[in-house]
Design a protein around this motif. Structure first.
Motif, short mmCIF file in Angstrom:
data_model
loop_
_atom_site.label_atom_id
_atom_site.label_comp_id
_atom_site.label_asym_id
_atom_site.label_seq_id
_atom_site.Cartn_x
_atom_site.Cartn_y
_atom_site.Cartn_z
N THR A 177 0.77 -1.15 -0.09
CA THR A 177 0.10 0.17 0.03
C THR A 177 0.94 1.40 -0.12
OG1 THR A 177 -0.26 -0.23 2.23
CG2 THR A 177 -2.04 -1.08 1.22
N ALA A 178 2.10 1.12 -0.53
CA ALA A 178 2.75 2.34 -0.69
C ALA A 178 2.81 2.89 -2.39
CB ALA A 178 4.35 1.88 -0.47
N GLY A 179 3.48 4.06 -2.75
CA GLY A 179 3.51 4.39 -4.05
C GLY A 179 2.09 4.84 -4.37
N LYS A 180 1.87 4.33 -5.87
CA LYS A 180 0.57 4.75 -6.09
C LYS A 180 -0.52 4.01 -5.70
CE LYS A 180 2.48 5.91 -10.81
NZ LYS A 180 2.53 5.58 -12.30
N ARG A 181 -0.62 2.66 -5.36
CA ARG A 181 -1.43 2.15 -4.67
C ARG A 181 -1.89 2.69 -3.27
NH1 ARG A 181 -0.03 -4.09 -5.16
NH2 ARG A 181 -2.12 -4.55 -4.35
N GLY A 182 -0.78 3.40 -2.65
CA GLY A 182 -1.16 4.07 -1.44
C GLY A 182 -1.81 5.30 -1.67
N GLU A 183 -1.52 5.77 -2.71
CA GLU A 183 -2.26 7.13 -3.06
C GLU A 183 -3.81 6.89 -3.34
OE1 GLU A 183 -0.03 8.98 -6.28
OE2 GLU A 183 1.83 9.19 -5.11
N MET A 184 -3.95 5.76 -4.18
CA MET A 184 -5.32 5.34 -4.42
C MET A 184 -5.97 4.93 -3.12
SD MET A 184 -7.72 4.72 -6.81
CE MET A 184 -6.94 4.21 -8.26
N LEU A 185 -5.69 4.29 -2.26
CA LEU A 185 -6.13 4.24 -0.90
C LEU A 185 -6.40 5.08 -0.31
CD1 LEU A 185 -7.04 2.18 0.99
CD2 LEU A 185 -4.76 2.01 2.16
N ASP A 186 -5.53 6.42 -0.15
CA ASP A 186 -5.89 7.70 0.25
C ASP A 186 -7.18 8.36 -0.29
OD1 ASP A 186 -3.36 7.31 1.66
OD2 ASP A 186 -2.21 8.74 0.63
N SER A 187 -6.98 8.30 -1.47
CA SER A 187 -8.21 8.80 -2.50
C SER A 187 -9.61 8.02 -1.92
CB SER A 187 -8.19 8.67 -3.76
OG SER A 187 -6.83 9.34 -4.34
N ILE A 188 -9.51 6.97 -1.59
CA ILE A 188 -10.76 6.10 -1.35
C ILE A 188 -11.05 6.60 0.05
CG2 ILE A 188 -11.66 3.88 -0.70
CD1 ILE A 188 -9.60 2.55 -2.54
N ILE A 189 -10.22 6.83 1.02
CA ILE A 189 -10.65 7.42 2.13
C ILE A 189 -11.19 8.82 2.22
CG2 ILE A 189 -9.78 7.64 4.51
CD1 ILE A 189 -9.79 4.89 3.90
N ARG A 190 -10.39 9.56 1.65
CA ARG A 190 -10.88 11.13 1.23
C ARG A 190 -12.22 11.08 0.57
NH1 ARG A 190 -5.01 11.91 -0.30
NH2 ARG A 190 -4.10 12.86 1.20
N ASP A 191 -12.41 10.26 -0.37
CA ASP A 191 -13.85 10.36 -0.94
C ASP A 191 -14.98 10.02 -0.20
OD1 ASP A 191 -12.16 11.48 -3.15
OD2 ASP A 191 -12.24 9.74 -4.49
N ASN A 192 -14.79 8.76 0.36
CA ASN A 192 -15.87 8.11 1.11
C ASN A 192 -16.17 8.79 2.61
OD1 ASN A 192 -16.79 5.71 -0.58
ND2 ASN A 192 -14.55 6.07 -1.03
N LYS A 193 -14.91 9.32 3.10
CA LYS A 193 -15.11 9.76 4.44
C LYS A 193 -15.65 8.94 5.50
CE LYS A 193 -15.49 14.73 2.81
NZ LYS A 193 -15.33 14.19 1.43
N PRO A 194 -15.24 7.87 5.60
CA PRO A 194 -15.69 6.86 6.43
C PRO A 194 -15.70 7.18 7.92
CG PRO A 194 -13.45 6.21 6.02
CD PRO A 194 -14.02 7.49 5.26
N GLU A 195 -16.99 6.64 8.57
CA GLU A 195 -17.01 6.57 10.06
C GLU A 195 -16.35 5.52 10.57
OE1 GLU A 195 -20.78 7.50 11.36
OE2 GLU A 195 -20.92 9.29 10.10
N VAL A 196 -16.53 4.19 10.18
CA VAL A 196 -15.85 3.08 10.71
C VAL A 196 -15.10 2.09 9.58
CG1 VAL A 196 -16.43 0.84 11.90
CG2 VAL A 196 -17.59 2.93 12.44
N CYS A 197 -13.91 2.10 9.72
CA CYS A 197 -13.15 1.17 8.74
C CYS A 197 -12.82 -0.09 9.51
CB CYS A 197 -12.01 1.76 8.29
SG CYS A 197 -12.11 3.35 7.36
N LEU A 198 -12.75 -1.42 8.68
CA LEU A 198 -12.30 -2.72 9.18
C LEU A 198 -10.96 -3.37 8.40
CD1 LEU A 198 -12.68 -4.97 11.26
CD2 LEU A 198 -14.35 -5.89 9.72
N ALA A 214 -14.24 9.41 13.79
CA ALA A 214 -14.25 8.26 12.75
C ALA A 214 -13.09 7.27 13.60
CB ALA A 214 -13.79 8.51 11.35
N ARG A 215 -12.94 6.07 13.09
CA ARG A 215 -12.08 5.01 13.56
C ARG A 215 -11.91 3.89 12.68
NH1 ARG A 215 -15.84 1.50 17.78
NH2 ARG A 215 -17.87 1.82 16.77
N LEU A 216 -10.63 3.22 12.91
CA LEU A 216 -10.35 2.02 12.37
C LEU A 216 -10.01 0.78 13.20
CD1 LEU A 216 -9.35 0.36 9.76
CD2 LEU A 216 -6.93 1.59 10.23
N LEU A 217 -10.75 -0.34 13.12
CA LEU A 217 -10.53 -1.36 13.83
C LEU A 217 -9.64 -2.36 12.82
CD1 LEU A 217 -13.77 -2.10 15.23
CD2 LEU A 217 -11.84 -0.73 16.26
N THR A 218 -8.55 -2.86 13.20
CA THR A 218 -7.43 -3.45 12.42
C THR A 218 -6.97 -4.93 13.13
OG1 THR A 218 -5.55 -3.55 11.37
CG2 THR A 218 -5.61 -2.32 13.23
#
Length: 259
Positions: free
Chosen positions: A89-110, A131-135
């Motif tokens: 999840t580094a590089g471009k794939r990390g940036e894509m993951l960042d975009s997903i989080i920013r666009d969706n504004k999640p309250e709960v992530c798993l 908001a929170r993340l359970l991992t």
């Protein structure tokens, strides 16, 4: 003349000894910097040692700015780049993951598959207040390192590391962690368990409309294909696949909207 010859021989031996010492130190440095990052993870898989985990953690503690998640990520990136260790999840794939989080504004992530906590920090730093993340990480030494990594990044109020298997946690997410639905699910562990755990989440009523499922290598293996078939075939959901580009331009993963 005899004394001169002895003196020359002594200097010759001394010079040879110094050259050997320097060579040994150079070889040790080369092995430490180039071979240990390859050998240690291999030995870890065989014998279960945590030496590589501690190496990563100590490096982050020494070089990252405590309380700064971007510094923690950058230090992790630099270490992996130097050691030739690939981060999914580094590089471009990390940036894509960042975009997903920013666009969706999640309250709960798993997240399932914490490893050393890189992705958890990456996600956690972008979560809004409240908001929170359970991992979830079933390997206790990995979970311990991940928890310390989260604390180093100053994200302990947003990210909770749980040292357990998904099947032992998902049924109790509502009871123990007050989770009523999940906005984003990140699957990054054994692919043959993706479908099982997605179904378990659904059975406990935690999949909401518009949930995003981020997985690795959709379409790249039989197990991943079954994940897509489950999502697209489920009566309650319609699935839209969106490829996540890799640094080399290939498709390396997908995120899926279930509506």
């Amino acid at each position: 003349r005899f004394a001169t010859e002895v003196s020359r021989m002594n200097w010759s031996y001394l010079g040879t000894a110094l050259a050997i010492i320097v060579l040994i130190r150079l070889v040790k440095a080369y092995i430490r910097d180039r071979w240990l990052p390859v050998v240690v993870p291999f030995m870890e898989r065989i014998f279960g040692t945590t030496k590589w985990e501690e190496l990563v953690l100590q490096h982050i503690k020494k070089h990252a700015v405590h309380g700064d998640p971007d510094s923690v990520l950058q230090t992790f990136d630099n270490l992996c780049r130097t050691r030739k260790w690939h981060l999914k999840t580094a590089g471009k794939r990390g940036e894509m993951l960042d975009s997903i989080i920013r666009d969706n504004k999640p309250e709960v992530c798993l997240e399932m598959g914490t490893s050393y906590g890189y992705t958890a920090v990456r996600i956690g730093r972008l979560l809004a207040p409240g908001a929170r993340l359970l991992t979830l990480e079933p390997n206790p030494p990995h979970a311990k390192v991940a928890e310390e990594m989260v604390q180093l990044a100053g994200l302990q109020d947003k990210v909770t590391v749980i040292a357990a298997n998904a099947v032992d946690v998902i049924p109790y997410l509502t009871e123990k962690y007050a989770v009523t639905d999940i906005d984003i699910v990140v699957l990054d562990y054994w692919k043959d368990r993706y479908v099982r755990d997605l179904k378990l989440i659904e059975e406990h009523g935690l999949l909401k409309n518009g949930v995003v499922v981020v997985t690795e290598q959709i379409g790249g293996s039989q197990d991943a294909d079954h994940t897509v078939e489950y999502d697209t075939g489920a009566e309650k959901f319609e699935c839209t696949l969106k490829p996540m580009g890799c640094d080399n331009g290939a498709v390396g993963g997908n995120h899926q909207h279930l509506d």
